[in-house]
Design a protein around this motif. Structure first.
Motif, PDB file in Angstrom:
ATOM      1  N   ALA A 157       4.761   9.438 -14.004  1.00 19.04           N
ATOM      2  CA  ALA A 157       5.835  10.240 -13.455  1.00 19.04           C
ATOM      3  C   ALA A 157       6.656   9.289 -12.916  1.00 19.04           C
ATOM      4  O   ALA A 157       8.123   9.112 -12.977  1.00 19.04           O
ATOM      5  CB  ALA A 157       5.677  11.358 -12.716  1.00 19.04           C
ATOM      6  N   ALA A 158       6.316   8.423 -11.972  1.00 17.91           N
ATOM      7  CA  ALA A 158       6.642   7.379 -11.209  1.00 17.91           C
ATOM      8  C   ALA A 158       7.398   6.414 -11.911  1.00 17.91           C
ATOM      9  O   ALA A 158       8.537   6.157 -11.805  1.00 17.91           O
ATOM     10  CB  ALA A 158       5.913   6.759 -10.256  1.00 17.91           C
ATOM     11  N   LEU A 159       6.766   6.019 -13.078  1.00 13.63           N
ATOM     12  CA  LEU A 159       7.237   4.958 -13.939  1.00 13.63           C
ATOM     13  C   LEU A 159       8.578   5.432 -14.806  1.00 13.63           C
ATOM     14  O   LEU A 159       9.370   5.023 -15.141  1.00 13.63           O
ATOM     15  CB  LEU A 159       6.434   4.230 -14.567  1.00 13.63           C
ATOM     16  CG  LEU A 159       5.269   3.436 -14.117  1.00 13.63           C
ATOM     17  CD1 LEU A 159       4.308   2.793 -14.990  1.00 13.63           C
ATOM     18  CD2 LEU A 159       6.071   2.408 -13.408  1.00 13.63           C
ATOM     19  N   THR A 160       8.211   7.084 -15.301  1.00 14.02           N
ATOM     20  CA  THR A 160       9.418   7.427 -15.621  1.00 14.02           C
ATOM     21  C   THR A 160      10.546   7.701 -15.060  1.00 14.02           C
ATOM     22  O   THR A 160      11.801   7.290 -15.782  1.00 14.02           O
ATOM     23  CB  THR A 160       8.936   8.988 -16.219  1.00 14.02           C
ATOM     24  OG1 THR A 160       7.672   8.884 -17.224  1.00 14.02           O
ATOM     25  CG2 THR A 160      10.074   9.458 -17.185  1.00 14.02           C
ATOM     26  N   VAL A 168       1.284   6.736  -6.848  1.00 16.66           N
ATOM     27  CA  VAL A 168       0.085   7.618  -7.241  1.00 16.66           C
ATOM     28  C   VAL A 168       0.586   9.372  -7.122  1.00 16.66           C
ATOM     29  O   VAL A 168       0.021  10.097  -7.792  1.00 16.66           O
ATOM     30  CB  VAL A 168      -1.055   7.557  -6.103  1.00 16.66           C
ATOM     31  CG1 VAL A 168      -2.055   8.743  -6.450  1.00 16.66           C
ATOM     32  CG2 VAL A 168      -1.586   6.302  -6.604  1.00 16.66           C
ATOM     33  N   ASP A 169       1.571   9.466  -6.068  1.00 22.87           N
ATOM     34  CA  ASP A 169       2.306  10.970  -5.851  1.00 22.87           C
ATOM     35  C   ASP A 169       3.424  11.175  -7.026  1.00 22.87           C
ATOM     36  O   ASP A 169       4.062  12.018  -6.941  1.00 22.87           O
ATOM     37  CB  ASP A 169       2.522  10.992  -4.457  1.00 22.87           C
ATOM     38  CG  ASP A 169       1.397  11.076  -3.654  1.00 22.87           C
ATOM     39  OD1 ASP A 169       0.369  11.533  -4.170  1.00 22.87           O
ATOM     40  OD2 ASP A 169       1.576  11.137  -2.534  1.00 22.87           O
ATOM     41  N   GLY A 170       3.571  10.012  -7.701  1.00 23.43           N
ATOM     42  CA  GLY A 170       4.702  10.396  -8.645  1.00 23.43           C
ATOM     43  C   GLY A 170       6.098  10.215  -8.041  1.00 23.43           C
ATOM     44  O   GLY A 170       6.907  10.485  -8.720  1.00 23.43           O
ATOM     45  N   LEU A 171       6.173   9.296  -6.972  1.00 19.39           N
ATOM     46  CA  LEU A 171       7.520   8.871  -6.550  1.00 19.39           C
ATOM     47  C   LEU A 171       7.855   7.208  -6.833  1.00 19.39           C
ATOM     48  O   LEU A 171       7.024   6.263  -6.620  1.00 19.39           O
ATOM     49  CB  LEU A 171       7.255   9.010  -5.339  1.00 19.39           C
ATOM     50  CG  LEU A 171       7.136  10.252  -4.580  1.00 19.39           C
ATOM     51  CD1 LEU A 171       6.783  10.322  -3.190  1.00 19.39           C
ATOM     52  CD2 LEU A 171       8.278  11.274  -5.015  1.00 19.39           C
ATOM     53  N   MET A 211       0.819  -1.133   0.146  1.00 21.94           N
ATOM     54  CA  MET A 211      -0.072  -0.083  -0.026  1.00 21.94           C
ATOM     55  C   MET A 211       1.154   1.264   0.105  1.00 21.94           C
ATOM     56  O   MET A 211       0.554   2.146  -0.514  1.00 21.94           O
ATOM     57  CB  MET A 211      -1.038   0.035   1.237  1.00 21.94           C
ATOM     58  CG  MET A 211      -1.837   1.298   1.390  1.00 21.94           C
ATOM     59  SD  MET A 211      -3.060   1.388  -0.277  1.00 21.94           S
ATOM     60  CE  MET A 211      -4.225  -0.068   0.215  1.00 21.94           C
ATOM     61  N   VAL A 212       1.889   1.287   0.667  1.00 25.49           N
ATOM     62  CA  VAL A 212       2.766   2.440   0.862  1.00 25.49           C
ATOM     63  C   VAL A 212       3.583   2.546  -0.887  1.00 25.49           C
ATOM     64  O   VAL A 212       3.609   3.681  -1.050  1.00 25.49           O
ATOM     65  CB  VAL A 212       3.867   2.173   1.552  1.00 25.49           C
ATOM     66  CG1 VAL A 212       4.990   3.183   1.780  1.00 25.49           C
ATOM     67  CG2 VAL A 212       3.439   1.941   3.218  1.00 25.49           C
ATOM     68  N   ARG A 213       3.865   1.541  -1.310  1.00 25.37           N
ATOM     69  CA  ARG A 213       4.290   1.488  -2.798  1.00 25.37           C
ATOM     70  C   ARG A 213       3.170   1.878  -3.417  1.00 25.37           C
ATOM     71  O   ARG A 213       3.673   2.946  -4.650  1.00 25.37           O
ATOM     72  CB  ARG A 213       4.664   0.243  -3.029  1.00 25.37           C
ATOM     73  CG  ARG A 213       5.393  -0.004  -4.565  1.00 25.37           C
ATOM     74  CD  ARG A 213       5.628  -1.494  -4.835  1.00 25.37           C
ATOM     75  NE  ARG A 213       6.302  -1.648  -6.124  1.00 25.37           N
ATOM     76  CZ  ARG A 213       7.127  -2.639  -6.373  1.00 25.37           C
ATOM     77  NH1 ARG A 213       7.765  -3.142  -5.334  1.00 25.37           N
ATOM     78  NH2 ARG A 213       7.707  -2.609  -7.440  1.00 25.37           N
ATOM     79  N   LEU A 214       2.039   1.683  -3.716  1.00 24.85           N
ATOM     80  CA  LEU A 214       1.045   2.146  -4.453  1.00 24.85           C
ATOM     81  C   LEU A 214       0.862   3.812  -4.107  1.00 24.85           C
ATOM     82  O   LEU A 214       0.542   4.604  -4.912  1.00 24.85           O
ATOM     83  CB  LEU A 214      -0.405   1.580  -4.069  1.00 24.85           C
ATOM     84  CG  LEU A 214      -1.539   2.019  -4.935  1.00 24.85           C
ATOM     85  CD1 LEU A 214      -1.225   2.021  -6.243  1.00 24.85           C
ATOM     86  CD2 LEU A 214      -2.836   1.424  -4.538  1.00 24.85           C
ATOM     87  N   GLU A 215       0.904   4.238  -2.851  1.00 27.90           N
ATOM     88  CA  GLU A 215       0.746   5.527  -2.501  1.00 27.90           C
ATOM     89  C   GLU A 215       1.825   6.451  -3.128  1.00 27.90           C
ATOM     90  O   GLU A 215       1.383   7.477  -3.569  1.00 27.90           O
ATOM     91  CB  GLU A 215       0.486   5.864  -1.154  1.00 27.90           C
ATOM     92  CG  GLU A 215      -0.708   5.094  -0.269  1.00 27.90           C
ATOM     93  CD  GLU A 215      -0.743   5.017   1.096  1.00 27.90           C
ATOM     94  OE1 GLU A 215      -1.816   4.852   1.860  1.00 27.90           O
ATOM     95  OE2 GLU A 215       0.433   5.193   1.686  1.00 27.90           O
TER      96      GLU A 215
END
Length: 393
Positions: free
Chosen positions: A365-368, A289-292, A282-286
């Protein structure tokens, strides 16, 4: 009360959103929904009281949500909040007329806009309200939302519960679905905060006798096994042989692993189903979502079945999806504690029923950043793990 009745009559489309406050008002909620042709969504804490045998059910809202609840809430002319203090205001509309019924005045309007407030017990209020409202002239709205709900259940929610017995890595959705099928009709499920909340919300079927217990108000980690031990002690004191099943994450179990000793010491009939993905999902998902890109969320790959065995607890480590059902059945048949350590896909994410533009930008953004940081393989693996799980129009 008269103002609320007039507001319902004036609205062409009414959606009911039910929380834990409908626990003793199930019949009244369904009677109102039938009379006014309203779809009924629910929060996680309201799920076990209102979802089952409900012809108007459209699922849950929120990050854990599924089905057509989000559409029903946002497409309504009037949203009727019943006994809920649902805190995730980003999933509640700010442009839909809203009425709220709750016994606690402090909850009124603190999550979203409030146009009408009725302070009182939900059951008592609806017993007075329902005779005062006019019967719906059309069921078009509720029928449309029910069709959307059925389609969603066959899509996002059902994506990894069919034809996956030979696919590895094991998807956690499949494990939760199999558990739902083999567990007792009056089982008590306790769920860890995080992704286990998601799998319980989407795949455990309430029936009026089952219970789902978690740290839903506080979001404390590592709660599943302590809750399960407490439920098992309570069942024993009542002379009951009720099944108690803990849906635990490896992050949570590692924090309070001593509770395994408690279960063994008192020979508590607790079945621990461990969703072992070696990450804080869940932390990973959050973060995504925030681009990190994920950072500091992974943990060591631990053989918790071996740990349980060292304590004298019957256990099994499962890495093949074809073995999941048998392992669960054997664990549930144990007279005392048992543990099933299921190695699940660490990249499996809970995709919400509706993905916002902001969430899309965050994921992109996160995947980039993952790719630019040399994590091309990780990005591709994540896409493969969740491609079937992405909502489609």
């Amino acid at each position: 009360m008269r103002d609320l009745a007039r507001a319902i009559d004036a609205a062409g489309k009414v959606t009911i959103f039910a929380g834990a406050g409908v626990r003793h008002a199930r019949d009244e909620v369904l009677a109102l929904a039938e009379k006014i042709g309203a779809p009924v969504g629910h929060s996680l804490r309201g799920k076990e009281w209102i979802q089952y045998d409900n012809p108007f059910d459209v699922g849950m809202s929120g990050l854990l949500g599924y089905g057509a609840c989000d559409d029903a809430i946002h497409d309504a002319d009037l949203l009727l909040l019943l006994g809920t203090d649902f805190p995730y205001d980003q999933f509640l509309p700010d442009d839909v007329r809203t009425a709220q019924v709750d016994i606690e005045p402090a909850r009124m309007g603190r999550r979203t806009r409030l146009d009408l407030a009725v302070v009182g017990d939900v059951g008592e209020t609806l017993r007075l309200l329902t005779p005062q409202v006019e019967a719906a002239r059309s069921t078009k709205f509720v029928d449309h939302m029910r069709k959307k709900h059925e389609k969603a259940l066959g899509g996002v929610v059902g994506a990894y519960t069919r034809d996956v017995e030979h696919e590895t890595a094991i998807h956690p959705e499949f494990v939760a679905d199999q558990l739902d099928q083999v567990a007792g009709d009056d089982a008590v499920f306790t769920v860890d905060t995080g992704m286990c909340n998601v799998w319980a919300a989407r795949y455990l079927s309430p029936n009026g006798r089952r219970r789902v217990i978690g740290s839903f108000l506080h979001g404390s980690m590592a709660n599943a096994l302590p809750h399960a031990n407490g439920a098992a002690f309570a069942a024993r004191a009542a002379g009951s042989d009720r099944q108690v099943v803990a849906l635990a994450g490896d992050g949570g179990l590692s924090m309070l692993m001593g509770e395994l000793i408690t279960a063994r010491h008192y020979d508590l009939p607790v079945t621990v189903v461990l969703f072992n993905n070696a990450t804080l999902g869940m932390v990973r998902l959050e973060m995504l979502v925030d681009g990190l890109p994920s950072f500091g969320t992974d943990s060591p790959d631990v053989d918790y079945a071996a740990v349980a065995a060292a304590l004298g607890i019957p256990s099994r480590r499962v890495t093949d999806p074809a073995d999941v059902r048998r392992a669960l059945e054997e664990a549930l048949a144990q007279p005392g504690p048992a543990l099933v350590d299921v190695v699940t896909d660490p990249r499996a994410l809970s995709i919400p029923p509706n993905i916002t533009a902001g969430q899309v930008r965050g994921f992109a953004a996160a995947l980039t950043k993952e790719v630019l940081g040399g994590g091309m393989g990780e990005a591709v693996s994540m896409a493969r793990s969740n491609l079937r799980n992405v909502p489609r129009p």
